[in-house]
Design an enzyme around this catalytic site. Sequence first.
Site, mmCIF file in Angstrom:
data_model
loop_
_atom_site.group_PDB
_atom_site.id
_atom_site.type_symbol
_atom_site.label_atom_id
_atom_site.label_comp_id
_atom_site.label_asym_id
_atom_site.label_seq_id
_atom_site.Cartn_x
_atom_site.Cartn_y
_atom_site.Cartn_z
ATOM 1 N N SER A 1 137.477 50.268 34.685
ATOM 2 C CA SER A 1 136.475 49.297 34.233
ATOM 3 C C SER A 1 136.208 49.476 32.747
ATOM 4 O O SER A 1 136.108 48.502 31.994
ATOM 5 C CB SER A 1 135.178 49.458 35.025
ATOM 6 O OG SER A 1 135.376 49.190 36.393
ATOM 7 N N ASP A 2 136.091 50.733 32.329
ATOM 8 C CA ASP A 2 135.897 51.025 30.908
ATOM 9 C C ASP A 2 137.091 50.582 30.073
ATOM 10 O O ASP A 2 136.940 49.951 29.020
ATOM 11 C CB ASP A 2 135.691 52.529 30.706
ATOM 12 C CG ASP A 2 134.249 52.960 30.912
ATOM 13 O OD1 ASP A 2 133.352 52.121 30.730
ATOM 14 O OD2 ASP A 2 134.018 54.135 31.235
ATOM 15 N N ILE A 3 138.279 50.941 30.530
ATOM 16 C CA ILE A 3 139.476 50.688 29.731
ATOM 17 C C ILE A 3 139.767 49.198 29.590
ATOM 18 O O ILE A 3 140.045 48.704 28.494
ATOM 19 C CB ILE A 3 140.680 51.441 30.322
ATOM 20 C CG1 ILE A 3 140.467 52.954 30.149
ATOM 21 C CG2 ILE A 3 141.982 51.013 29.636
ATOM 22 C CD1 ILE A 3 141.450 53.812 30.906
#
Length: 408
Positions: free
Chosen positions: A178-180
Amino acid sequence: MISKINQPLSGIKIFDLTRVLAGPTCTQTLGDLGAEIIKVERPITGDDSRNLGPPYLDKKSLNPQESSYFLSVNRNKHSVTIDLTTKEGQKLAKELIKQCDIIVENFRAGNLKQYGLDYKSLIKIKPDIIYCSITGFGQTGPYSKRGGYDYLVQAMGGIMSITGQKKGLPTKIGVGVSDIITGLYACISILSALRYRDLTGKGQHIDISLLDSQVSWLSYVAQNFLISNEIPEKLGNDHPSIVPYQVVEAKDGLMVLAIANDNQFKKFCIFAGLKKIYQCKDFKTNSSRVKNREKLNIILEKVIKKKTISQWIEGLVRVNVPCGPINNIKQVFEDPQVISRNMKISMKHSKSSSGKVDLIGSPIKLSKSPTKFKKSPPTLGEDTEKILRKFLKLNKANIQNLKKNKII
């Protein structure tokens, strides 16, 4: 003029107020493409991810700060320490921002307003600034004030509900996806905003959230639901729409078959000695194979175990049927294709006992303006004096005074 440009973002300056993973993924990518990144960190502690370890590069230090987590997303950046909670620090930041093209920040929505570093405040001193805000849930909506983290968003964004064994618990993906992906969407947005500014002379505010990005990343699985109104379930390592596209067990272990069309299935069957199978109406087309998945799996289970992984790979690759081993991370970096594509690089680092650190390479391959690895992930504040001298023309006495007052 054009011939002198050796990277797409040469001359672009970015004021980087991000930490941990999503924001730093974005700014590292932009740095690889030639942008000059001024990473602003808190004095003493710095980016939160410096302490997300072990392992640490400087593991023998009494206060290790070079975690592998930090090293993974902070290449090609200058580290400048500024205490943004002070008026002096805020003034210093604004003077630097005046000379930058882009700001990337991942504070909670509205939090930078107290420092005068929000978009509305900064367009008064830099009207054409491109200001990218990365948050858990966005600048608007009922969750906008909440903090968002990758694990939480994997749960709320639906990806965990379709990941894991059919009768097992919902499972998060092994990397902070999700972050990436949010960092990559932010990067795409910034490049688009730069093009818009080239055409109009106007900057803008970019609002990117982890939840939006994760929902978008559900892709065809979410689209399946929107068309059928049937809630997708976990299928383990099977694919909801393609068969056989899954983990199988060979004589000496597990491997993956990735047969994506009917012609590949035919070639597989011929090599596997299953000529009658691809002619059978239950398995002749992908749609029929999806409907008869369990029946086909019983047949495959018996056949696949007759050969080793290497025998299957050697034979199937020869007839252009996609398959491969399930590598651990060590095996990934030993893979000849990964080696040939320079996906592991080595850079100098002052905190390494060997003087060097191995890092993950960039997947971006440009023929005319390749990515460059000019600077290893910085130690905390290593570039503070250099940047203040270069951008603000501060002298030694000015810098010493800022240090004395604990502004930098």
